[in-house]
Design a protein around this motif. Structure first.
Motif, short mmCIF file in Angstrom:
data_model
loop_
_atom_site.label_atom_id
_atom_site.label_comp_id
_atom_site.label_asym_id
_atom_site.label_seq_id
_atom_site.Cartn_x
_atom_site.Cartn_y
_atom_site.Cartn_z
N LYS A 8 0.78 -1.25 -0.07
CA LYS A 8 0.22 -0.02 0.02
C LYS A 8 0.67 1.43 -0.02
O LYS A 8 1.89 1.44 0.61
CB LYS A 8 -0.96 0.08 1.11
CG LYS A 8 -1.90 -1.13 1.19
CD LYS A 8 -2.80 -1.13 2.34
CE LYS A 8 -3.84 -2.25 2.06
NZ LYS A 8 -5.09 -2.36 2.89
N GLY A 9 0.55 2.37 -0.71
CA GLY A 9 1.41 3.56 -0.97
C GLY A 9 2.37 3.42 -1.48
O GLY A 9 3.33 4.29 -1.40
N ALA A 10 2.87 2.32 -2.57
CA ALA A 10 4.19 2.33 -3.10
C ALA A 10 3.91 3.44 -4.23
O ALA A 10 2.93 3.71 -4.96
CB ALA A 10 4.02 0.96 -3.83
N ALA A 11 4.95 4.18 -4.42
CA ALA A 11 5.08 5.40 -5.27
C ALA A 11 5.06 4.76 -6.66
O ALA A 11 5.49 3.95 -7.08
CB ALA A 11 6.45 6.17 -4.94
N LYS A 12 4.23 5.45 -7.48
CA LYS A 12 3.98 5.16 -8.77
C LYS A 12 3.93 6.29 -9.63
O LYS A 12 2.88 7.21 -9.72
CB LYS A 12 2.89 4.26 -8.93
CG LYS A 12 2.63 2.69 -8.36
CD LYS A 12 1.55 2.42 -8.12
CE LYS A 12 1.32 1.57 -7.06
NZ LYS A 12 0.79 2.40 -5.92
N VAL A 13 5.11 6.58 -10.54
CA VAL A 13 5.13 7.88 -11.10
C VAL A 13 5.45 7.70 -12.48
O VAL A 13 6.14 6.89 -12.99
CB VAL A 13 6.46 8.87 -10.45
CG1 VAL A 13 6.54 10.17 -11.09
CG2 VAL A 13 6.14 9.07 -9.03
N ILE A 42 7.18 4.41 -16.36
CA ILE A 42 6.80 4.38 -14.93
C ILE A 42 7.95 3.96 -14.16
O ILE A 42 8.74 3.24 -14.53
CB ILE A 42 5.54 3.45 -14.81
CG1 ILE A 42 4.80 3.66 -13.54
CG2 ILE A 42 5.91 2.01 -15.07
CD1 ILE A 42 3.42 3.01 -13.19
N PHE A 43 7.98 4.51 -13.04
CA PHE A 43 8.73 4.16 -12.04
C PHE A 43 7.89 3.79 -10.74
O PHE A 43 6.93 4.66 -10.22
CB PHE A 43 9.64 5.72 -11.54
CG PHE A 43 10.66 6.02 -12.69
CD1 PHE A 43 11.91 5.51 -12.75
CD2 PHE A 43 10.28 6.85 -13.78
CE1 PHE A 43 12.79 5.60 -13.89
CE2 PHE A 43 10.99 7.24 -14.68
CZ PHE A 43 12.63 6.58 -14.80
N VAL A 44 8.60 2.80 -10.09
CA VAL A 44 7.80 2.54 -8.74
C VAL A 44 8.98 2.61 -7.71
O VAL A 44 10.05 2.01 -7.81
CB VAL A 44 7.49 1.14 -8.89
CG1 VAL A 44 6.56 0.55 -7.36
CG2 VAL A 44 6.41 1.06 -9.96
N GLY A 45 8.45 3.13 -6.52
CA GLY A 45 9.38 3.39 -5.43
C GLY A 45 8.75 2.97 -4.20
O GLY A 45 7.58 2.57 -3.88
N GLN A 46 9.33 2.85 -3.13
CA GLN A 46 8.94 2.56 -1.64
C GLN A 46 7.84 3.39 -1.38
O GLN A 46 7.71 4.62 -1.69
CB GLN A 46 10.17 2.57 -0.78
CG GLN A 46 11.45 1.94 -1.32
CD GLN A 46 11.37 0.39 -1.20
OE1 GLN A 46 10.30 -0.22 -0.78
NE2 GLN A 46 12.27 -0.43 -1.59
N PRO A 47 6.98 3.02 -0.36
CA PRO A 47 5.92 3.65 -0.11
C PRO A 47 6.50 5.25 0.75
O PRO A 47 7.72 5.05 1.46
CB PRO A 47 5.29 2.97 1.18
CG PRO A 47 5.63 1.65 0.59
CD PRO A 47 6.85 1.27 -0.31
N GLY A 48 5.79 6.04 0.50
CA GLY A 48 6.37 7.50 1.26
C GLY A 48 7.22 8.18 0.26
O GLY A 48 7.94 9.17 0.75
#
Length: 173
Positions: A8-13, A42-48
């Motif tokens: 939940k909340g994984a960064a998706k930019v 698309i880049f996916v990063g850790q939550p927050g």
């Protein structure tokens, strides 16, 4: 025996722009990266980490002016992970296409999963599945049903490095 968890909340930019500009992006530390189309990444990063990721990517694309766009789509996408032995069988029950082979590095691909459009990162013993947030309950139920035959359990996402890429150099806001 595989596990299923939602990050939940994984960064998706997502970044949109000229192919050459997107080709020149440096992948921020601690992210997964997938090329959706010649003019979209698309880049996916850790939550927050969404705000820091947007800032980094906007800085990298600043020279493009209005010809590039960086959008935080964190709230619009789900991020489920299948981890462990047997994940290929779970996937095969919910998709009718063959997964790409990974030598360890994440391989990005797109296709229908659980009867909806999906974006996947495939690694040995791990498949990360992104779908639209509007189908989160359907995808969770479908994956749990498919995993029942191999003893899969739904578990909480790991507290550290839930996207499984490493935390080095990642600024959490």
């Amino acid at each position: 025996m595989p596990d299923l968890f939602e990050v939940k909340g994984a960064a998706k930019v997502r970044c949109f722009g000229r192919e050459a500009a997107l080709d020149g992006l440096s992948q921020p530390a601690g992210t997964l990266m997938g090329r959706i189309a010649p003019d979209e990444v698309i880049f996916v990063g850790q939550p927050g980490t969404a705000a820091a990721l947007v800032e980094d990517l906007q800085g990298q694309l600043a020279g493009e002016g209005n010809a590039a766009l960086v959008v935080d789509h964190t709230d619009g996408w789900t991020f489920f992970s299948l981890v462990g032995e047997g994940i290929e069988e779970v996937f095969a029950r919910e998709a009718n296409w063959k997964l790409p082979v990974s030598d360890g590095a994440p391989v990005f691909t797109v296709g229908k999963v659980c009867h909806v459009a999906g974006k996947l990162f495939v690694r040995p013993n791990r498949i990360d599945i992104m779908t639209g947030a509007e189908v989160v309950a359907h995808v969770r139920e479908s994956l749990n049903h498919a995993g029942h035959h191999v003893g899969m359990h739904e578990v909480a996402a790991p507290a550290v490095d839930p996207i499984g890429i490493g935390m080095e150099g990642v600024a959490v806001s």
